[in-house]
Design a protein around this motif. Structure first.
Motif, short mmCIF file in Angstrom:
data_model
loop_
_atom_site.label_atom_id
_atom_site.label_comp_id
_atom_site.label_asym_id
_atom_site.label_seq_id
_atom_site.Cartn_x
_atom_site.Cartn_y
_atom_site.Cartn_z
N MET A 1 -15.61 -3.53 -1.30
CA MET A 1 -15.52 -2.79 0.01
C MET A 1 -15.90 -1.32 0.12
N LYS A 2 -16.56 -1.00 0.96
CA LYS A 2 -17.35 0.44 1.20
C LYS A 2 -15.97 1.36 1.64
N LYS A 3 -16.10 2.49 1.20
CA LYS A 3 -15.05 3.40 1.66
C LYS A 3 -14.73 3.63 3.09
N LYS A 4 -15.86 3.61 3.73
CA LYS A 4 -15.73 3.89 5.31
C LYS A 4 -15.16 2.52 5.93
N GLN A 5 -15.51 1.25 5.43
CA GLN A 5 -14.88 0.29 6.03
C GLN A 5 -13.23 0.06 5.41
N ARG A 6 -13.18 0.47 4.42
CA ARG A 6 -11.57 0.36 3.93
C ARG A 6 -10.93 1.57 5.00
N GLN A 7 -11.51 2.52 5.05
CA GLN A 7 -10.75 3.59 5.80
C GLN A 7 -10.47 3.16 7.25
N ALA A 8 -11.46 2.49 7.91
CA ALA A 8 -11.22 1.52 9.09
C ALA A 8 -10.15 0.77 9.04
N ASP A 9 -10.19 -0.06 7.90
CA ASP A 9 -9.21 -1.16 7.71
C ASP A 9 -7.71 -0.44 7.69
N ILE A 10 -7.55 0.54 6.99
CA ILE A 10 -6.34 1.49 6.87
C ILE A 10 -5.93 1.70 8.00
N ILE A 11 -6.55 2.42 8.96
CA ILE A 11 -6.37 2.71 10.41
C ILE A 11 -5.85 1.42 11.05
N LYS A 12 -6.49 0.28 11.04
CA LYS A 12 -6.02 -0.94 11.67
C LYS A 12 -4.58 -1.52 11.41
N THR A 13 -4.82 -1.38 9.79
CA THR A 13 -3.22 -1.70 9.21
C THR A 13 -2.07 -0.95 9.69
N LEU A 14 -2.34 0.31 9.67
CA LEU A 14 -1.27 1.41 9.98
C LEU A 14 -1.01 1.24 11.36
N ARG A 15 -1.98 1.08 12.25
CA ARG A 15 -1.75 0.64 13.79
C ARG A 15 -1.13 -0.65 13.91
N SER A 16 -1.13 -1.58 13.33
CA SER A 16 -0.59 -2.82 13.93
C SER A 16 0.98 -3.06 12.95
N SER A 17 1.09 -1.82 12.14
CA SER A 17 2.66 -1.92 11.57
C SER A 17 3.51 -1.08 12.17
N ARG A 18 4.81 -1.82 12.47
CA ARG A 18 5.96 -0.98 12.99
C ARG A 18 6.76 -0.17 11.94
N GLU A 19 6.32 -0.67 10.71
CA GLU A 19 7.10 -0.01 9.69
C GLU A 19 6.28 1.00 8.63
N PRO A 20 6.73 1.86 7.99
CA PRO A 20 5.85 2.61 6.97
C PRO A 20 5.25 1.75 5.97
N ILE A 21 4.03 2.10 5.45
CA ILE A 21 3.38 1.31 4.74
C ILE A 21 3.10 2.19 3.47
N SER A 22 3.71 1.81 2.15
CA SER A 22 3.45 2.65 1.07
C SER A 22 2.00 2.69 0.71
N GLY A 23 1.56 3.90 -0.29
CA GLY A 23 0.21 3.68 -0.66
C GLY A 23 -0.01 2.82 -1.63
N THR A 24 1.35 2.52 -2.49
CA THR A 24 1.05 1.24 -3.42
C THR A 24 0.81 -0.14 -2.63
N ALA A 25 1.48 -0.37 -1.59
CA ALA A 25 1.09 -1.46 -1.06
C ALA A 25 -0.42 -1.51 -0.34
N LEU A 26 -0.70 -0.36 0.37
CA LEU A 26 -2.18 -0.19 0.55
C LEU A 26 -3.33 -0.39 -0.58
#
Length: 172
Positions: A1-26
Motif C-alpha cells: 500500500m502506498k503512503k498517500k493511500q495509507r494516509q487517506a485510509d488512516i483518516i477514514k479509520t479515525l473519522r469512523s471511530s468513536r474511540e481513540p485508536i492506538s498507533g500500534t493498532a493502526l
C-alpha cells in the motif's frame, strides 16, 4: 500500500471511530511500523488539509470542525428544481431543508438532507411521481434552503453559482 493511500485510509479509520485508536493498532491494520504511523500522522497534521488529529494516552482522535451553514433565498421555476439542487450538491453542499415564509401560516419548513445527485434525483422523482407541489408554489416560487458545508469557502462557491444561474435573491 502506498503512503498517500495509507494516509487517506488512516483518516477514514479515525473519522469512523468513536474511540481513540492506538498507533500500534493502526500499524497492525496497515502492516507498517508504529514509527511509520507516527510519521503519517505528522504529515497529515502538516498537510494542506491540516487534519486536527489529537494524540492521547489511548491513541489518536480526529477532531473535525463543525459544519458551516448558510441560508439562501432562491427563486426559480418548477422545472429548475433539479438544477438548483444539483448546483448546491455538486459544489460540496448538503441541502438540509427547504422553507417558506407564508403571509398567513408563517414559517413552513421541511427537512431534506440532500447531499448527492442521487438524493436530488430521488427527491425530484418523488415530486413527479406523487404529483405533489413543492412549497415554493405557496409563495410564488420564493423559498429558502439551509445549506451545510465543511468550509465557508464552499458556501461562498455555492452562493456564486446560484447567483450566476439567476436563482439567488440578494439583499434579504
Amino acid at each position: 500500500m502506498k503512503k498517500k493511500q495509507r494516509q487517506a485510509d488512516i483518516i477514514k479509520t479515525l473519522r469512523s471511530s468513536r474511540e481513540p485508536i492506538s498507533g500500534t493498532a493502526l500499524s497492525t491494520m496497515y502492516n507498517v511500523s508504529r514509527q511509520s504511523i507516527v510519521q503519517d500522522i505528522a504529515l497529515l497534521k502538516a498537510s494542506e488539509s491540516s487534519y486536527n488529529i489529537i494524540s492521547t494516552n489511548k491513541g489518536y482522535i480526529l477532531v473535525e470542525p463543525p459544519p458551516r451553514t448558510k441560508v439562501f433565498k432562491v427563486y426559480h421555476s418548477h422545472e429548475e428544481i433539479g438544477d438548483e439542487l444539483y448546483t448546491i450538491v455538486d459544489s460540496g453542499g448538503m441541502v438540509k431543508d427547504v422553507f417558506i415564509i407564508h403571509d398567513i401560516y408563517g414559517k413552513i419548513q421541511v427537512d431534506l438532507f440532500l447531499a448527492t445527485r442521487a438524493d436530488v434525483d430521488a427527491f425530484v422523482m418523488g415530486l413527479e411521481k406523487k404529483k405533489t407541489s413543492p412549497l415554493m408554489k405557496l409563495t410564488d416560487r420564493y423559498h429558502y434552503h439551509t445549506v451545510e458545508a465543511a468550509a465557508d469557502s464552499i458556501l461562498e462557491t455555492i452562493e456564486k453559482r446560484l447567483k450566476e444561474k439567476g436563482y439567488l435573491i440578494m439583499g434579504e
